[in-house]
Design an enzyme around this catalytic site. Structure first.
Site, PDB file in Angstrom:
ATOM      1  N   SER A  94       0.833  -1.205   0.000  1.00 34.94           N
ATOM      2  CA  SER A  94       0.000   0.000   0.000  1.00 34.94           C
ATOM      3  C   SER A  94       0.873   1.262   0.000  1.00 34.94           C
ATOM      4  O   SER A  94       1.614   1.482  -0.955  1.00 34.94           O
ATOM      5  CB  SER A  94      -0.964  -0.082   1.186  1.00 34.94           C
ATOM      6  OG  SER A  94      -1.945   0.907   1.116  1.00 34.94           O
ATOM      7  N   ASP A 138     -10.321  -3.953  -5.050  1.00 36.96           N
ATOM      8  CA  ASP A 138      -9.640  -2.941  -4.218  1.00 36.96           C
ATOM      9  C   ASP A 138     -10.381  -1.608  -4.343  1.00 36.96           C
ATOM     10  O   ASP A 138     -10.444  -1.036  -5.432  1.00 36.96           O
ATOM     11  CB  ASP A 138      -8.183  -2.802  -4.700  1.00 36.96           C
ATOM     12  CG  ASP A 138      -7.350  -1.932  -3.778  1.00 36.96           C
ATOM     13  OD1 ASP A 138      -7.924  -1.058  -3.099  1.00 36.96           O
ATOM     14  OD2 ASP A 138      -6.124  -2.137  -3.731  1.00 36.96           O
ATOM     15  N   HIS A 166      -8.191  -4.591  -0.811  1.00 39.03           N
ATOM     16  CA  HIS A 166      -6.914  -3.897  -0.591  1.00 39.03           C
ATOM     17  C   HIS A 166      -6.016  -4.659   0.393  1.00 39.03           C
ATOM     18  O   HIS A 166      -4.806  -4.534   0.357  1.00 39.03           O
ATOM     19  CB  HIS A 166      -7.181  -2.477  -0.073  1.00 39.03           C
ATOM     20  CG  HIS A 166      -5.982  -1.582  -0.146  1.00 39.03           C
ATOM     21  ND1 HIS A 166      -5.466  -1.122  -1.345  1.00 39.03           N
ATOM     22  CD2 HIS A 166      -5.171  -1.088   0.822  1.00 39.03           C
ATOM     23  CE1 HIS A 166      -4.402  -0.375  -1.108  1.00 39.03           C
ATOM     24  NE2 HIS A 166      -4.197  -0.336   0.206  1.00 39.03           N
TER      25      HIS A 166
HETATM   26  C1  MLT Z   1      -1.339   5.917  -0.152  1.00 41.18           C
HETATM   27  O1  MLT Z   1      -1.746   6.887   0.468  1.00 41.18           O
HETATM   28  O2  MLT Z   1      -0.160   5.647  -0.329  1.00 41.18           O
HETATM   29  C2  MLT Z   1      -2.402   5.037  -0.715  1.00 41.18           C
HETATM   30  O3  MLT Z   1      -3.625   5.701  -0.755  1.00 41.18           O
HETATM   31  C3  MLT Z   1      -2.517   3.765   0.027  1.00 41.18           C
HETATM   32  C4  MLT Z   1      -2.786   4.003   1.483  1.00 41.18           C
HETATM   33  O4  MLT Z   1      -1.833   4.123   2.232  1.00 41.18           O
HETATM   34  O5  MLT Z   1      -3.933   4.049   1.889  1.00 41.18           O
END
Ligand code: MLT
Length: 208
Positions: free
Chosen positions: A107, A157, A188
């Protein structure tokens, strides 16, 4: 092992098997330097693990760079934090005697790993990007010739649109990286399928 004082708070687990590429573990929003250690041990048993904590706090939750909204990144901050992370990796390689690592990022951690590939192409030996998205609207041309990258996305996701991650895969391929991109029937969050696919990919890479 006692961690040395470097630019980022981190955990370091020395290798117990010879010749394996070290893994750089990059957590998601709200995680920390301990989060992905069990995953790293499972994915490539015996490899050295270097796991920094993101230095940005969003409502108390560690991240690797600031964002303006979900999926909308503060690109100036991202560039600065990617440079800081590249510096940390160089420092840690000297301090702990490590080869260039393969990143395993989830992520937010996958997004800074993608930014590292695009902005500091010499730093990573490869990357496993779990639920990544395009980190930067524009990047200068970059040479990632032959660099192995595994991208694992979730078909359900809610955070990462399919077109966005498809464009990241294209951009990395255009730079010369050897990209495998799989879309799993998940959301996700990480699943057993991620662990199985990433582990098999890293094991093949280690044997190559
Ligand atoms: C981010 O902010 O890098 C992406 O939206 C993934 C997350 O951390 O939620």
């Amino acid at each position: 092992m006692t961690e040395l004082s470097l630019g980022l708070t981190h955990r370091f687990v020395p290798a117990t098997a010879p010749g394996l590429t070290p893994l750089l573990l990059l957590h998601g929003t709200g995680g920390d330097e301990t989060d992905l250690l069990p995953l790293g041990r499972t994915l490539l048993p015996g490899a050295a693990l270097l796991s920094p904590r993101g230095a940005v706090l969003e409502n108390g939750m560690p991240r690797f760079f600031r964002r303006l909204a979900e999926g909308v990144f503060d690109e100036a901050d991202l560039r600065r934090r990617a440079a800081d992370l590249a510096g940390f990796i160089a420092e840690a390689r000297t301090a702990y005697g490590l080869a260039a690592p393969v990143a395993v990022g989830f992520s937010n951690g996958a997004n800074i790993a993608a930014a590292l590939l695009l902005l500091h192409p010499g730093v990573l030996a490869g990357a496993v990007l779990l639920r990544p998205m395009v980190p930067l609207r524009e990047t200068p041309p970059v040479d990632l010739a032959g660099r192995p990258v595994l991208m694992l996305s979730g078909a359900a996701d809610p955070i990462v649109p399919a077109a966005n991650v498809g464009s990241l895969a294209e951009r990395l391929r255009a730079a010369g990286a050897t990209v495998s991109h799989e879309t799993l029937p998940v959301g996700h969050g990480l699943s057993q399928a991620d662990v199985a696919q990433a582990g098999a990919w890293l094991t093949r890479l280690a044997a190559a």
